[in-house]
Design a protein around this motif. Structure first.
Motif, PDB file in Angstrom:
ATOM      1  N   LYS A 136       0.854  -1.297   0.107  1.00 23.42           N
ATOM      2  CA  LYS A 136      -0.013   0.097  -0.065  1.00 23.42           C
ATOM      3  C   LYS A 136       0.873   1.218   0.117  1.00 23.42           C
ATOM      4  O   LYS A 136       1.741   1.435   0.949  1.00 23.42           O
ATOM      5  CB  LYS A 136      -0.848  -0.095   1.243  1.00 23.42           C
ATOM      6  CG  LYS A 136      -1.955   1.262   1.242  1.00 23.42           C
ATOM      7  CD  LYS A 136      -2.794   1.279   2.421  1.00 23.42           C
ATOM      8  CE  LYS A 136      -3.825   2.553   2.427  1.00 23.42           C
ATOM      9  NZ  LYS A 136      -4.459   2.501   3.770  1.00 23.42           N
ATOM     10  N   GLU A 137       0.722   1.988  -1.029  1.00 26.27           N
ATOM     11  CA  GLU A 137       1.715   3.422  -1.152  1.00 26.27           C
ATOM     12  C   GLU A 137       0.705   4.372  -0.330  1.00 26.27           C
ATOM     13  O   GLU A 137      -0.314   4.497  -0.481  1.00 26.27           O
ATOM     14  CB  GLU A 137       1.474   3.773  -2.733  1.00 26.27           C
ATOM     15  CG  GLU A 137       2.384   2.541  -3.383  1.00 26.27           C
ATOM     16  CD  GLU A 137       3.803   2.533  -3.127  1.00 26.27           C
ATOM     17  OE1 GLU A 137       4.360   3.567  -2.623  1.00 26.27           O
ATOM     18  OE2 GLU A 137       4.403   1.623  -3.363  1.00 26.27           O
ATOM     19  N   GLU A 138       1.756   4.923   0.501  1.00 29.01           N
ATOM     20  CA  GLU A 138       0.875   6.251   1.170  1.00 29.01           C
ATOM     21  C   GLU A 138       1.079   7.234   0.273  1.00 29.01           C
ATOM     22  O   GLU A 138       1.872   7.618  -0.293  1.00 29.01           O
ATOM     23  CB  GLU A 138       2.006   6.748   2.376  1.00 29.01           C
ATOM     24  CG  GLU A 138       2.175   5.487   3.559  1.00 29.01           C
ATOM     25  CD  GLU A 138       1.081   5.213   4.443  1.00 29.01           C
ATOM     26  OE1 GLU A 138       0.117   6.368   4.395  1.00 29.01           O
ATOM     27  OE2 GLU A 138       0.798   4.257   4.857  1.00 29.01           O
ATOM     28  N   ALA A 139      -0.279   7.934   0.225  1.00 26.59           N
ATOM     29  CA  ALA A 139      -0.617   9.224  -0.613  1.00 26.59           C
ATOM     30  C   ALA A 139       0.306  10.313  -0.007  1.00 26.59           C
ATOM     31  O   ALA A 139       0.633  10.672   1.227  1.00 26.59           O
ATOM     32  CB  ALA A 139      -2.013   9.395  -0.291  1.00 26.59           C
ATOM     33  N   PRO A 140       1.220  10.777  -1.068  1.00 27.68           N
ATOM     34  CA  PRO A 140       2.007  12.056  -0.682  1.00 27.68           C
ATOM     35  C   PRO A 140       1.286  13.182   0.021  1.00 27.68           C
ATOM     36  O   PRO A 140      -0.218  13.316  -0.197  1.00 27.68           O
ATOM     37  CB  PRO A 140       2.504  12.574  -1.898  1.00 27.68           C
ATOM     38  CG  PRO A 140       1.530  12.017  -2.960  1.00 27.68           C
ATOM     39  CD  PRO A 140       1.115  10.594  -2.539  1.00 27.68           C
ATOM     40  N   PHE A 141       1.903  13.753   0.966  1.00 30.12           N
ATOM     41  CA  PHE A 141       1.230  14.966   1.480  1.00 30.12           C
ATOM     42  C   PHE A 141       0.852  16.072   0.494  1.00 30.12           C
ATOM     43  O   PHE A 141       1.602  16.386  -0.200  1.00 30.12           O
ATOM     44  CB  PHE A 141       2.162  15.531   2.504  1.00 30.12           C
ATOM     45  CG  PHE A 141       1.947  16.908   3.289  1.00 30.12           C
ATOM     46  CD1 PHE A 141       0.763  16.951   3.934  1.00 30.12           C
ATOM     47  CD2 PHE A 141       2.415  18.054   2.884  1.00 30.12           C
ATOM     48  CE1 PHE A 141       0.231  18.209   4.570  1.00 30.12           C
ATOM     49  CE2 PHE A 141       2.085  19.277   3.493  1.00 30.12           C
ATOM     50  CZ  PHE A 141       1.082  19.099   4.276  1.00 30.12           C
ATOM     51  N   GLN A 142      -0.190  16.469   0.617  1.00 26.66           N
ATOM     52  CA  GLN A 142      -0.653  17.669  -0.320  1.00 26.66           C
ATOM     53  C   GLN A 142      -0.915  18.987   0.686  1.00 26.66           C
ATOM     54  O   GLN A 142      -1.668  18.951   1.448  1.00 26.66           O
ATOM     55  CB  GLN A 142      -2.036  17.457  -1.174  1.00 26.66           C
ATOM     56  CG  GLN A 142      -1.708  16.164  -1.904  1.00 26.66           C
ATOM     57  CD  GLN A 142      -0.770  16.420  -3.200  1.00 26.66           C
ATOM     58  OE1 GLN A 142      -0.739  17.653  -3.504  1.00 26.66           O
ATOM     59  NE2 GLN A 142      -0.273  15.694  -3.759  1.00 26.66           N
ATOM     60  N   PRO A 143       0.142  19.933   0.412  1.00 28.83           N
ATOM     61  CA  PRO A 143      -0.188  21.138   1.228  1.00 28.83           C
ATOM     62  C   PRO A 143      -1.346  22.034   0.615  1.00 28.83           C
ATOM     63  O   PRO A 143      -1.731  21.912  -0.269  1.00 28.83           O
ATOM     64  CB  PRO A 143       1.108  21.859   1.053  1.00 28.83           C
ATOM     65  CG  PRO A 143       1.559  21.290  -0.330  1.00 28.83           C
ATOM     66  CD  PRO A 143       1.164  19.995  -0.341  1.00 28.83           C
ATOM     67  N   ALA A 144      -1.970  22.656   2.012  1.00 26.99           N
ATOM     68  CA  ALA A 144      -3.082  23.354   1.459  1.00 26.99           C
ATOM     69  C   ALA A 144      -2.609  24.564   0.634  1.00 26.99           C
ATOM     70  O   ALA A 144      -1.708  25.038   0.499  1.00 26.99           O
ATOM     71  CB  ALA A 144      -3.990  24.220   2.625  1.00 26.99           C
ATOM     72  N   PRO A 145      -3.859  24.977  -0.439  1.00 25.85           N
ATOM     73  CA  PRO A 145      -3.496  26.027  -1.501  1.00 25.85           C
ATOM     74  C   PRO A 145      -2.919  27.402  -0.581  1.00 25.85           C
ATOM     75  O   PRO A 145      -3.958  27.655   0.326  1.00 25.85           O
ATOM     76  CB  PRO A 145      -4.494  26.001  -2.344  1.00 25.85           C
ATOM     77  CG  PRO A 145      -5.678  25.513  -1.316  1.00 25.85           C
ATOM     78  CD  PRO A 145      -5.100  24.328  -0.826  1.00 25.85           C
ATOM     79  N   LYS A 146      -2.000  28.023  -1.171  1.00 22.19           N
ATOM     80  CA  LYS A 146      -1.661  29.334  -0.324  1.00 22.19           C
ATOM     81  C   LYS A 146      -2.858  30.228  -0.680  1.00 22.19           C
ATOM     82  O   LYS A 146      -3.366  30.677  -1.952  1.00 22.19           O
ATOM     83  CB  LYS A 146      -0.450  29.850  -0.758  1.00 22.19           C
ATOM     84  CG  LYS A 146       0.838  28.911  -0.450  1.00 22.19           C
ATOM     85  CD  LYS A 146       2.047  29.595  -0.812  1.00 22.19           C
ATOM     86  CE  LYS A 146       3.211  28.808  -0.467  1.00 22.19           C
ATOM     87  NZ  LYS A 146       4.286  29.265  -0.588  1.00 22.19           N
ATOM     88  N   VAL A 147      -3.238  30.874   0.322  1.00 27.02           N
ATOM     89  CA  VAL A 147      -4.247  32.039   0.267  1.00 27.02           C
ATOM     90  C   VAL A 147      -3.490  33.289  -0.023  1.00 27.02           C
ATOM     91  O   VAL A 147      -2.486  33.821   0.826  1.00 27.02           O
ATOM     92  CB  VAL A 147      -5.095  31.972   1.557  1.00 27.02           C
ATOM     93  CG1 VAL A 147      -6.043  33.240   1.365  1.00 27.02           C
ATOM     94  CG2 VAL A 147      -6.054  30.711   1.643  1.00 27.02           C
ATOM     95  N   PRO A 148      -3.654  34.059  -0.683  1.00 26.49           N
ATOM     96  CA  PRO A 148      -2.804  35.563  -0.959  1.00 26.49           C
ATOM     97  C   PRO A 148      -3.305  36.357   0.193  1.00 26.49           C
ATOM     98  O   PRO A 148      -4.528  36.471   0.602  1.00 26.49           O
ATOM     99  CB  PRO A 148      -3.337  35.850  -2.421  1.00 26.49           C
ATOM    100  CG  PRO A 148      -4.662  35.445  -2.780  1.00 26.49           C
ATOM    101  CD  PRO A 148      -4.477  33.965  -1.763  1.00 26.49           C
ATOM    102  N   GLN A 149      -2.244  37.022   0.455  1.00 23.43           N
ATOM    103  CA  GLN A 149      -2.298  37.978   1.731  1.00 23.43           C
ATOM    104  C   GLN A 149      -2.890  39.272   1.056  1.00 23.43           C
ATOM    105  O   GLN A 149      -2.394  39.858   0.015  1.00 23.43           O
ATOM    106  CB  GLN A 149      -0.908  38.163   2.345  1.00 23.43           C
ATOM    107  CG  GLN A 149      -0.106  37.328   2.922  1.00 23.43           C
ATOM    108  CD  GLN A 149      -0.927  36.985   4.414  1.00 23.43           C
ATOM    109  OE1 GLN A 149      -1.525  37.770   5.059  1.00 23.43           O
ATOM    110  NE2 GLN A 149      -0.916  35.642   4.755  1.00 23.43           N
TER     111      GLN A 149
END
Length: 360
Positions: free
Chosen positions: A138-151
């Motif tokens: 079973k391959e672990e799903a790679p971490f997906q960072p949350a999309p960056k919210v523009p300041q």
């Protein structure tokens, strides 16, 4: 010369193979290349490595445009005036993986019915299956960072006359006045004293949220902003024996993940305890049976404990191939029947085994 070498090989094989054996196995003391040979198959068994999957958070503080006026106009103390970056472990997990154990190399000689056996090895020569499909890892799903919210740009929320002020100090003072006005408008909405009161509760909530957002954005011009970026990094270790508080990595607040010998980082330790427990009991194999069947692992149970400095983070009970023992499996079955066997790719233990009893 080639004929002499071939005859020597055949003589050596004849010494290793029992006359009645259909599948025989021998430990290989000298490293050989895994895979098919004219006589059979050379294979390895795995040992169990542990992969620490770390989520490293990078936090960046950027001072606000009016940071130096925070204490003068807002009575806020301790506001940093310089950009700062810090790292921390946001989360972690562990996974087990199988790696080739170079101390467990074997040569199985195939004869008769076993000669056509389909033996499947991993890319690095670890035995996975005989006459069967290997266990899917079973391959672990790679971490997906949350999309960056523009300041947001706070200048867009300032009153027009503020940008016309002649000095930075005056701009800061006028921005504080605008913040106070927003606070007053919020209070009047809550108490019902505002001139343009909303028609319903939902609209009131939206208006209050909008005022809070504007206030927060303008306050950031004094208090600064914080952005967070999270990346996944992994460290793999393969314990061979019991250890007590062995450093596996270090984390520097300023540099992030550093080498375990770099004293600038906070140490993370692991302890390995061998519980001396297996799923089956070890039996002595008679001398006349030691050449039969396939060698497999009977993994032993270990307890892994993870520490950050003196704080215990977690404890895990795992099975590892290198902490158990090796046994021979299915000598009689491989003599008489087409036998199907799959091994656990992480520990090298038998996952399942069955023989086609009606096929001789």
């Amino acid at each position: 010369m080639n004929n002499i070498i071939t005859k020597m090989k055949m003589a050596l094989v004849g010494m290793l193979v029992l006359p009645a054996a259909q599948a025989t196995a021998q430990p290989v003391t000298t490293q050989m290349k895994p895979g098919r040979t004219p006589e059979g198959v050379v294979y390895f068994l795995p040992k169990t490595a542990i992969r620490f999957n770390l989520l490293i958070e990078k936090k960046t503080y950027t001072p606000g445009e009016y940071a130096k006026y925070a204490e003068k106009y807002l009575r806020l103390t301790g506001i940093e005036q310089e950009t700062q970056t810090t790292y921390s472990v946001a989360n972690y997990g562990i996974t087990q993986i199988g790696v080739r154990d170079t101390s467990k190399c074997y040569n199985v000689v195939l004869k008769g019915k076993s000669e056509t056996a389909e033996i499947k090895l991993s890319d690095d020569g670890v035995l996975l299956a005989v006459n069967d499909e290997p266990v899917k890892v079973k391959e672990e799903a790679p971490f997906q960072p949350a999309p960056k919210v523009p300041q947001p740009d706070p200048h867009q929320y300032q009153q027009p006359e503020i940008r016309m002020a002649g000095s930075m100090s005056k701009q800061a003072e006028m921005t504080v006045n605008q913040i106070l006005e927003l606070q007053e408008q919020r209070q009047m909405l809550i108490t019902g004293e505002a001139e343009d009161m909303p028609q319903d509760e939902q609209q009131l909530r939206l208006m209050i949220e909008k005022l809070d957002q504007q206030r927060e954005i303008l306050m950031s011009m004094f208090t600064g902003t914080i952005t967070r970026d999270t990346v996944e990094q992994s460290i793999t270790v393969c314990p061979e024996k019991e250890v007590t508080r062995e450093v596996i990595f270090r984390l520097s607040q300023k540099l992030g993940l550093v080498d375990k010998d770099d004293l600038s980082g906070v140490p993370y330790y692991m302890s390995i305890e061998d519980t001396h427990r297996t799923n089956t009991q070890k039996y002595e194999v008679p001398e006349n049976k030691k050449n039969e069947g396939f060698f497999v692992n009977v993994p032993g149970r270990i307890k892994l404990t993870l520490f950050r400095e003196d704080h215990q983070l977690g404890s895990f009970n795992l099975y590892a191939g290198q902490f158990g023992f090796v046994e021979l499996r299915s000598g009689a079955l491989f003599k008489r029947y087409v036998t199907h066997m799959t091994l656990n790719p992480t520990t090298g233990s038998v996952d399942k085994i069955h023989a086609d009893m009606n096929t001789k």
